[in-house]
Design a protein around this motif. Structure first.
Motif, PDB file in Angstrom:
ATOM      1  N   HIS A 122      85.015   0.238  24.759  1.00 23.88           N
ATOM      2  CA  HIS A 122      86.085   0.094  23.779  1.00 23.88           C
ATOM      3  C   HIS A 122      85.882  -1.165  22.964  1.00 23.88           C
ATOM      4  CE1 HIS A 122      90.004  -1.768  22.660  1.00 23.88           C
ATOM      5  NE2 HIS A 122      90.138  -0.596  22.096  1.00 23.88           N
ATOM      6  N   MET A 123      86.208  -1.076  21.684  1.00 24.73           N
ATOM      7  CA  MET A 123      86.201  -2.255  20.818  1.00 24.73           C
ATOM      8  C   MET A 123      87.492  -2.260  20.013  1.00 24.73           C
ATOM      9  SD  MET A 123      83.272  -3.573  18.267  1.00 24.73           S
ATOM     10  CE  MET A 123      83.094  -5.326  18.069  1.00 24.73           C
ATOM     11  N   HIS A 124      88.208  -3.364  20.098  1.00 30.89           N
ATOM     12  CA  HIS A 124      89.472  -3.526  19.393  1.00 30.89           C
ATOM     13  C   HIS A 124      89.187  -4.115  18.009  1.00 30.89           C
ATOM     14  CE1 HIS A 124      93.861  -5.168  19.646  1.00 30.89           C
ATOM     15  NE2 HIS A 124      93.698  -4.294  18.683  1.00 30.89           N
ATOM     16  N   TRP A 125      89.747  -3.502  16.994  1.00 28.27           N
ATOM     17  CA  TRP A 125      89.645  -3.991  15.620  1.00 28.27           C
ATOM     18  C   TRP A 125      91.008  -4.508  15.175  1.00 28.27           C
ATOM     19  CZ3 TRP A 125      87.434   1.336  13.878  1.00 28.27           C
ATOM     20  CH2 TRP A 125      86.097   1.442  14.249  1.00 28.27           C
ATOM     21  N   ILE A 126      91.022  -5.347  14.158  1.00 30.10           N
ATOM     22  CA  ILE A 126      92.296  -5.789  13.578  1.00 30.10           C
ATOM     23  C   ILE A 126      93.120  -4.569  13.186  1.00 30.10           C
ATOM     24  CG2 ILE A 126      93.334  -6.872  11.533  1.00 30.10           C
ATOM     25  CD1 ILE A 126      91.206  -9.038  11.726  1.00 30.10           C
ATOM     26  N   THR A 127      92.453  -3.551  12.685  1.00 24.52           N
ATOM     27  CA  THR A 127      93.135  -2.338  12.230  1.00 24.52           C
ATOM     28  C   THR A 127      92.998  -1.195  13.226  1.00 24.52           C
ATOM     29  OG1 THR A 127      91.152  -1.807  10.980  1.00 24.52           O
ATOM     30  CG2 THR A 127      92.947  -2.893   9.785  1.00 24.52           C
ATOM     31  N   SER A 128      93.062  -1.447  14.492  1.00 26.13           N
ATOM     32  CA  SER A 128      93.053  -0.491  15.612  1.00 26.13           C
ATOM     33  C   SER A 128      91.764  -0.583  16.403  1.00 26.13           C
ATOM     34  CB  SER A 128      93.393   0.924  15.171  1.00 26.13           C
ATOM     35  OG  SER A 128      94.702   0.941  14.657  1.00 26.13           O
ATOM     36  N   GLY A 129      90.964   0.498  16.508  1.00 23.75           N
ATOM     37  CA  GLY A 129      89.773   0.374  17.327  1.00 23.75           C
ATOM     38  C   GLY A 129      89.004   1.658  17.514  1.00 23.75           C
ATOM     39  N   VAL A 130      87.994   1.568  18.406  1.00 24.76           N
ATOM     40  CA  VAL A 130      87.090   2.679  18.676  1.00 24.76           C
ATOM     41  C   VAL A 130      86.783   2.719  20.174  1.00 24.76           C
ATOM     42  CG1 VAL A 130      85.070   1.243  18.131  1.00 24.76           C
ATOM     43  CG2 VAL A 130      84.880   3.734  18.027  1.00 24.76           C
ATOM     44  N   HIS A 131      86.687   3.937  20.700  1.00 30.64           N
ATOM     45  CA  HIS A 131      86.297   4.175  22.100  1.00 30.64           C
ATOM     46  C   HIS A 131      85.069   5.079  22.104  1.00 30.64           C
ATOM     47  CE1 HIS A 131      90.496   3.106  23.036  1.00 30.64           C
ATOM     48  NE2 HIS A 131      90.038   2.833  24.246  1.00 30.64           N
ATOM     49  N   MET A 132      84.209   4.867  23.077  1.00 37.25           N
ATOM     50  CA  MET A 132      83.094   5.779  23.317  1.00 37.25           C
ATOM     51  C   MET A 132      83.110   6.107  24.807  1.00 37.25           C
ATOM     52  SD  MET A 132      79.074   5.259  22.464  1.00 37.25           S
ATOM     53  CE  MET A 132      78.127   6.711  22.033  1.00 37.25           C
ATOM     54  N   TYR A 133      83.075   7.403  25.111  1.00 41.51           N
ATOM     55  CA  TYR A 133      83.103   7.873  26.489  1.00 41.51           C
ATOM     56  C   TYR A 133      81.850   8.697  26.768  1.00 41.51           C
ATOM     57  CZ  TYR A 133      88.115   7.071  25.747  1.00 41.51           C
ATOM     58  OH  TYR A 133      89.334   6.518  25.447  1.00 41.51           O
ATOM     59  N   THR A 134      81.339   8.615  27.997  1.00 43.96           N
ATOM     60  CA  THR A 134      80.231   9.469  28.405  1.00 43.96           C
ATOM     61  C   THR A 134      80.602  10.236  29.664  1.00 43.96           C
ATOM     62  OG1 THR A 134      79.164   7.834  29.854  1.00 43.96           O
ATOM     63  CG2 THR A 134      78.540   7.806  27.509  1.00 43.96           C
ATOM     64  N   TRP A 135      80.035  11.415  29.795  1.00 42.94           N
ATOM     65  CA  TRP A 135      80.157  12.220  31.003  1.00 42.94           C
ATOM     66  C   TRP A 135      78.743  12.379  31.545  1.00 42.94           C
ATOM     67  CZ3 TRP A 135      83.606  12.298  27.203  1.00 42.94           C
ATOM     68  CH2 TRP A 135      84.954  12.438  27.535  1.00 42.94           C
ATOM     69  N   GLU A 136      78.514  11.842  32.733  1.00 39.09           N
ATOM     70  CA  GLU A 136      77.166  11.813  33.289  1.00 39.09           C
ATOM     71  C   GLU A 136      76.894  12.946  34.267  1.00 39.09           C
ATOM     72  OE1 GLU A 136      77.124   7.907  34.987  1.00 39.09           O
ATOM     73  OE2 GLU A 136      76.607   6.987  33.058  1.00 39.09           O
ATOM     74  N   ASN A 137      77.927  13.638  34.704  1.00 42.84           N
ATOM     75  CA  ASN A 137      77.760  14.675  35.726  1.00 42.84           C
ATOM     76  C   ASN A 137      77.764  16.068  35.121  1.00 42.84           C
ATOM     77  OD1 ASN A 137      77.641  12.718  37.714  1.00 42.84           O
ATOM     78  ND2 ASN A 137      79.852  12.664  37.935  1.00 42.84           N
ATOM     79  N   CYS A 138      77.178  16.195  33.951  1.00 44.80           N
ATOM     80  CA  CYS A 138      77.063  17.506  33.329  1.00 44.80           C
ATOM     81  C   CYS A 138      75.694  17.588  32.647  1.00 44.80           C
ATOM     82  CB  CYS A 138      78.196  17.760  32.342  1.00 44.80           C
ATOM     83  SG  CYS A 138      78.307  16.581  30.992  1.00 44.80           S
ATOM     84  N   SER A 139      75.280  18.790  32.367  1.00 41.04           N
ATOM     85  CA  SER A 139      73.991  18.980  31.719  1.00 41.04           C
ATOM     86  C   SER A 139      74.150  20.017  30.618  1.00 41.04           C
ATOM     87  CB  SER A 139      72.959  19.447  32.736  1.00 41.04           C
ATOM     88  OG  SER A 139      71.717  19.606  32.129  1.00 41.04           O
ATOM     89  N   PRO A 140      73.815  19.671  29.374  1.00 37.93           N
ATOM     90  CA  PRO A 140      73.325  18.365  28.944  1.00 37.93           C
ATOM     91  C   PRO A 140      74.439  17.311  28.988  1.00 37.93           C
ATOM     92  CG  PRO A 140      73.540  19.820  27.042  1.00 37.93           C
ATOM     93  CD  PRO A 140      73.865  20.634  28.265  1.00 37.93           C
ATOM     94  N   LEU A 141      74.029  16.069  28.856  1.00 40.96           N
ATOM     95  CA  LEU A 141      74.972  14.949  28.892  1.00 40.96           C
ATOM     96  C   LEU A 141      75.875  14.981  27.661  1.00 40.96           C
ATOM     97  CD1 LEU A 141      72.330  12.356  30.012  1.00 40.96           C
ATOM     98  CD2 LEU A 141      74.136  13.319  31.436  1.00 40.96           C
ATOM     99  N   PHE A 142      77.133  14.642  27.855  1.00 36.63           N
ATOM    100  CA  PHE A 142      78.151  14.733  26.797  1.00 36.63           C
ATOM    101  C   PHE A 142      78.729  13.364  26.507  1.00 36.63           C
ATOM    102  CE2 PHE A 142      82.720  15.276  25.773  1.00 36.63           C
ATOM    103  CZ  PHE A 142      82.607  15.987  24.587  1.00 36.63           C
ATOM    104  N   PHE A 143      79.037  13.109  25.228  1.00 34.90           N
ATOM    105  CA  PHE A 143      79.749  11.888  24.855  1.00 34.90           C
ATOM    106  C   PHE A 143      80.815  12.222  23.818  1.00 34.90           C
ATOM    107  CE2 PHE A 143      76.703  12.143  21.436  1.00 34.90           C
ATOM    108  CZ  PHE A 143      77.396  11.671  20.332  1.00 34.90           C
ATOM    109  N   SER A 144      81.794  11.339  23.721  1.00 34.59           N
ATOM    110  CA  SER A 144      82.864  11.480  22.745  1.00 34.59           C
ATOM    111  C   SER A 144      83.205  10.102  22.186  1.00 34.59           C
ATOM    112  CB  SER A 144      84.101  12.096  23.412  1.00 34.59           C
ATOM    113  OG  SER A 144      85.134  12.297  22.469  1.00 34.59           O
ATOM    114  N   VAL A 145      83.331  10.026  20.875  1.00 36.05           N
ATOM    115  CA  VAL A 145      83.722   8.793  20.182  1.00 36.05           C
ATOM    116  C   VAL A 145      85.062   9.064  19.516  1.00 36.05           C
ATOM    117  CG1 VAL A 145      83.140   7.171  18.330  1.00 36.05           C
ATOM    118  CG2 VAL A 145      81.324   8.114  19.769  1.00 36.05           C
ATOM    119  N   ASP A 146      85.997   8.163  19.714  1.00 38.22           N
ATOM    120  CA  ASP A 146      87.336   8.290  19.134  1.00 38.22           C
ATOM    121  C   ASP A 146      87.588   7.059  18.260  1.00 38.22           C
ATOM    122  OD1 ASP A 146      89.973   8.816  18.529  1.00 38.22           O
ATOM    123  OD2 ASP A 146      90.682   8.716  20.594  1.00 38.22           O
ATOM    124  N   ILE A 147      87.645   7.273  16.950  1.00 37.10           N
ATOM    125  CA  ILE A 147      87.911   6.193  15.997  1.00 37.10           C
ATOM    126  C   ILE A 147      89.342   6.370  15.499  1.00 37.10           C
ATOM    127  CG2 ILE A 147      87.273   5.166  13.783  1.00 37.10           C
ATOM    128  CD1 ILE A 147      84.451   6.427  14.218  1.00 37.10           C
TER     129      ILE A 147
END
Length: 116
Positions: free
Chosen positions: A60-85
């Motif tokens: 997670h990174m906090h911005w003055i104007t809110s922020g962004v998260h990046m999540y990973t799922w390691e127990n699946c194939s193929p590997l999955f990620f999600s970014v929430d801005i």
């Protein structure tokens, strides 16, 4: 959905993808720092990472104007990620998506995105 705060601008973009390789904390930190610059967001600190054995990494990174998260799922194939801005400052969604594609070049299998 009723807009409960019409006087406050809000924009949200979700970017999700499949990768060939695990996205580790150093990579995630570099991604969040890079997308912050690309979108001209002002950080309020450095990215923070945490891990859960059942799921994967979160950064997670906090911005003055809110922020962004990046999540990973390691127990699946193929590997999955999600970014929430989520921000109260307008940004170009195309810039965020292209930056993500370029940053993940070499490991990216598939990428999708949607405004929320």
């Amino acid at each position: 959905m009723k807009d409960l705060a019409p006087n406050i601008f809000r924009q949200r973009l979700i970017i999700e993808g499949l990768t060939e390789f695990r996205l580790l904390p150093d990579f995630m930190v570099a991604y969040l720092e890079g997308i912050s610059k690309e979108l001209d967001m002002v950080p309020l600190g450095t990215p923070s990472c945490s891990h859960h054995a059942e799921f994967g990494w979160c950064c997670h990174m906090h911005w003055i104007t809110s922020g962004v998260h990046m999540y990973t799922w390691e127990n699946c194939s193929p590997l999955f990620f999600s970014v929430d801005i989520y921000t109260c400052k307008p940004f170009d969604e195309k810039v965020a998506v292209e930056f993500t594609k370029n940053f993940l070049a070499g490991t990216l299998i598939e990428l999708e995105h949607r405004s929320a």
